[in-house]
Scaffold this active site. Structure first.
Site, PDB file in Angstrom:
ATOM      1  N   CYS A 101       6.082   4.842  -9.909  1.00 20.07           N
ATOM      2  CA  CYS A 101       5.696   3.949  -8.812  1.00 20.07           C
ATOM      3  C   CYS A 101       5.963   4.610  -7.463  1.00 20.07           C
ATOM      4  O   CYS A 101       5.256   4.357  -6.487  1.00 20.07           O
ATOM      5  CB  CYS A 101       6.429   2.616  -8.919  1.00 20.07           C
ATOM      6  SG  CYS A 101       8.230   2.739  -8.820  1.00 20.07           S
ATOM      7  N   HIS A 254      11.871  -0.828  -7.562  1.00 27.05           N
ATOM      8  CA  HIS A 254      10.436  -0.549  -7.509  1.00 27.05           C
ATOM      9  C   HIS A 254      10.044  -0.073  -6.112  1.00 27.05           C
ATOM     10  O   HIS A 254      10.646  -0.469  -5.110  1.00 27.05           O
ATOM     11  CB  HIS A 254       9.682  -1.832  -7.855  1.00 27.05           C
ATOM     12  CG  HIS A 254       8.253  -1.629  -8.256  1.00 27.05           C
ATOM     13  ND1 HIS A 254       7.853  -0.698  -9.181  1.00 27.05           N
ATOM     14  CD2 HIS A 254       7.114  -2.259  -7.851  1.00 27.05           C
ATOM     15  CE1 HIS A 254       6.540  -0.765  -9.334  1.00 27.05           C
ATOM     16  NE2 HIS A 254       6.073  -1.701  -8.534  1.00 27.05           N
ATOM     17  N   ASN A 278       2.067  -3.746  -4.228  1.00 28.31           N
ATOM     18  CA  ASN A 278       2.707  -3.318  -5.465  1.00 28.31           C
ATOM     19  C   ASN A 278       1.795  -2.297  -6.155  1.00 28.31           C
ATOM     20  O   ASN A 278       0.621  -2.592  -6.403  1.00 28.31           O
ATOM     21  CB  ASN A 278       2.912  -4.549  -6.363  1.00 28.31           C
ATOM     22  CG  ASN A 278       3.643  -4.223  -7.649  1.00 28.31           C
ATOM     23  OD1 ASN A 278       3.756  -3.069  -8.053  1.00 28.31           O
ATOM     24  ND2 ASN A 278       4.144  -5.253  -8.314  1.00 28.31           N
TER      25      ASN A 278
END
Length: 684
Positions: A101, A254, A278
């Site tokens: 990520c 994250h 995201n």
């Protein structure tokens, strides 16, 4: 005085492109390989990063792979594969099963700036013209731009779906291929598991990065974000550690991309909002200002329509205060260090030196070991001064020192990073630069700057405010007798930098070219006088600018044109434009200038065919009939469109596209109440 708080910063700057091979991948001549494949009528197969499990890696990632994994090329996966197209400038990439990520958050930030993206991703590559299954990407790798060549075989599951990075546009493949190239540079896909957003941002840009701990952020964080979003920056952020999805919709541990900011007015008081994405392409914030929040009813109809998009695409708004509460790190990356200094009208210069720590010779460890080995570390002399005042000036100079450690293994995660740092000493006497300073010097002198703690990071950096003079920099590893190589760089307005005892001699600083610096300074001064500008002031501002790619045919912005531009961008219906709204406009104007210049044949106008091509170049698909009507509406009597009219058309199309995408439920139509319809139709 610097706008930025004294947090730990990471600094990068890119030299010119280099064809050097990196330790991670062999020297491969892209042009020669492409020509050979075209000549032989075959598709390229990269034996240095084969379509086998060896390129996936040997760790936990293997356990995530679907059964019967296959490797296929994009033409085998879609009837009309596209490498890249401009319409996909909206965030369209989604993370796969690799835990990268951090990489994807940086990649999404990169995708928001096509001019920066095109340095890393040559956008003229395709699956039609000169297609031979070979692609090339560029990364900033420890001081040099290196090309990475790959074939286009991608891992897919039994259904033919990409298992790693994919696009919401199923026929778009630049993101998946870039991830493969980065995996090759790093050693394998496995080596992309876990990392810092800052690391990928620097590898994509060679730019300047600063990491802010949001728990310690100063009250001027909003000012920092305003300046950062204007200055062609890439911005990422990270949540607190963990591994679960929280009830508020955020994901622990994250990385996210910061894609925009907006100051809005709610019941006569301002609210400061940030927009995040995201990398999963789904799972969003559920608190205030989320897609389903009632807070949106506090805004004007136009502002709500143009800001709120109810779609589970991973992108969402939240307040600045909630952002500071729920996120731990903010990472800002810019191409030059000028963003971090208020020393106006002076160019930045930089110097880069490579060095090494050798066991039992130059790996002396931290200062606590000064009695025995600290003095053995590499020693660098730095002289700084203010160029406009000469060396006798006593006014402080802004200086940035960056220490970056090179990898100790071809695979990114195989050998962990060492804990590194550097010390800075003031030199009060002349020193013979051929002799290393002895242990007695370090016993008698206290460092002017030293590490708060040694960090196991790719790079550690510090922003310093130094009086003109000579200083000693000592880079070191926490523990002595550990072998590694490093890159040490210095940024300032003017300096000389060299290693004591080195045969390479004195290195004078080189100028950093930032074509936007003077322009940015002009805008800032203008808005200091006029915090909110009307159409007349907008006209005055735009007509003072030089449009370099338009040559001698400089455009004239009429008052009517500026009133139209203002109406399109005036979301809160105030009749004025803030510096934030102007910065958004300026980004769009620069992109429109490039598109217009590419299609113009020197006349200063676009005909029907050129307009059609320009709209396609910008990712806007209009039918022939609509394109003809646009020439009638925005062109002159000869059905030719000048630059100012082209800008007005581009802004209006973008505006209408945003309205449709934000309001549509099925992608086919929208519903508007009469007041909303009247507002959008009459004041835009």
């Amino acid at each position: 005085m610097s706008l930025w708080p004294p947090f730990r910063c990471r600094w990068k700057l890119a030299p010119r492109y280099s064809r050097r091979a990196s330790p991670q991948q062999p020297q491969q001549d892209f042009e020669a390989l492409l020509a050979e494949c075209l000549r032989n009528g075959c598709l390229f197969e990269d034996t240095s990063f084969p379509a086998t499990l060896s390129s996936i890696g040997s760790g936990s990632l293997l356990q995530k792979l679907p059964p019967r994994l296959q490797w296929k090329r994009p033409p085998e996966l879609h009837s009309n594969p596209q490498f890249y197209f401009a319409k996909a400038k909206r965030l369209d990439l989604c993370q796969g099963i690799v835990g990268d990520c951090w990489f994807l958050a940086a990649l999404q930030a990169l995708a928001l700036h096509q001019d920066i993206l095109s340095r890393v991703v040559p956008l003229n590559q395709s699956f039609t013209e000169k297609y031979a299954g070979i692609f090339r990407f560029w990364f900033w790798h420890y001081g040099n731009w290196v090309p990475v060549v790959i074939d286009d075989r991608l891992p897919v599951n039994e259904a033919g779906q990409l298992v790693f990075v994919s696009s919401t546009y199923k026929n778009l493949f630049w993101g998946a291929l870039l991830e493969k190239a980065y995996a090759k540079l790093s050693g394998s896909y496995e080596d992309l598991q876990s990392g810092q957003v800052s690391e990928a941002l620097v590898d994509f840009t060679g730019g300047v990065t600063m990491t802010i701990n949001l728990a310690e952020a100063h009250g001027n964080l909003w000012d920092i974000l305003i300046e950062a979003t204007y200055n062609r920056t890439l911005i990422g952020c990270q949540t607190h550690s963990g591994e679960k999805i929280l009830e508020n919709g955020l994901v622990e541990g994250h990385a996210y991309t910061l894609t925009g900011i907006r100051k809005v007015t709610c019941k006569h008081r301002p609210e400061y909002l940030v927009k995040l994405r995201n990398p999963w392409g789904k799972v969003e914030w559920k608190g205030d200002w989320s897609d389903s929040s009632s807070k949106w009813e506090l805004l004007s109809p136009k502002e709500k329509i143009l800001l709120l998009r109810k779609d589970n695409d991973g992108e969402f708004w939240m307040t600045l205060q909630d952002f500071k509460t729920h996120f731990v790190l903010l990472v800002i990356c810019k191409l030059t260090p000028g963003l971090l200094s208020q020393e106006a009208a002076q160019k930045w210069t930089y110097t880069m030196r490579e060095g090494r720590w050798e066991k039992r010779s130059t790996a002396g460890g931290q200062r606590q070991l000064l009695q025995d080995t600290f003095w053995k570390n590499p020693q660098f002399l730095l002289s700084v001064w203010r160029p406009e005042e000469g060396r006798r000036s006593l006014r402080p100079c802004s200086v940035l020192v960056s220490l970056l450690q090179k990898p100790r293994h071809r695979c990114r995660k195989r050998k962990p990073l060492l804990a590194i740092g550097f010390y800075l000493y003031r030199m009060n006497k002349y020193h013979d630069d051929q002799r290393r300073l002895p242990p007695e010097f370090f016993q008698r002198n206290t460092p002017l700057s030293q590490p708060d703690r040694f960090l196991k990071e790719k790079e550690v950096s510090q922003e310093l405010c130094l009086e003109p003079g000579t200083y000693l920099i000592v880079p070191c590893i926490l523990e002595a007798h550990q072998k590694s190589e490093f890159v040490l760089r210095v940024f300032s307005r003017k300096h000389i930098f060299y290693e004591i005892g080195s045969n390479s001699g004195v290195v004078f600083s080189k100028e950093i070219e930032d074509q936007n610096e003077r322009q940015d300074e002009f805008f800032t001064k203008f808005f200091e006088k006029h915090p909110e500008i009307n159409a007349v002031q907008l006209q005055n501002l735009l007509n003072q600018m030089t449009w370099s790619s338009l040559g001698s045919r400089q455009p004239f912005f009429s008052l009517e044109a500026c009133q139209g531009i203002l109406a399109l961008l005036d979301l809160n219906a105030s009749g004025t434009m803030s510096i934030q709204e102007f910065r958004d406009l300026w980004k769009q104007l620069k992109l429109s200038q490039k598109v217009f210049h590419k299609q113009d044949r020197g006349s200063g106008y676009l005909n029907w065919e050129q307009l059609h091509a320009a709209m396609r170049e910008a990712g806007i698909m209009l039918s022939d009939d609509v394109c003809q009507l646009m020439l009638i509406r925005y062109g002159g009597p000869r059905l030719q469109m000048d630059f100012v009219s082209f800008i007005h058309l581009m802004l209006r199309v973008e505006n209408m596209e945003d309205v449709f995408q934000n309001l549509t439920q099925d992608g086919k139509g929208i519903y508007l109440q009469k007041p909303e319809w009247m507002m959008m139709a009459l004041y835009s």
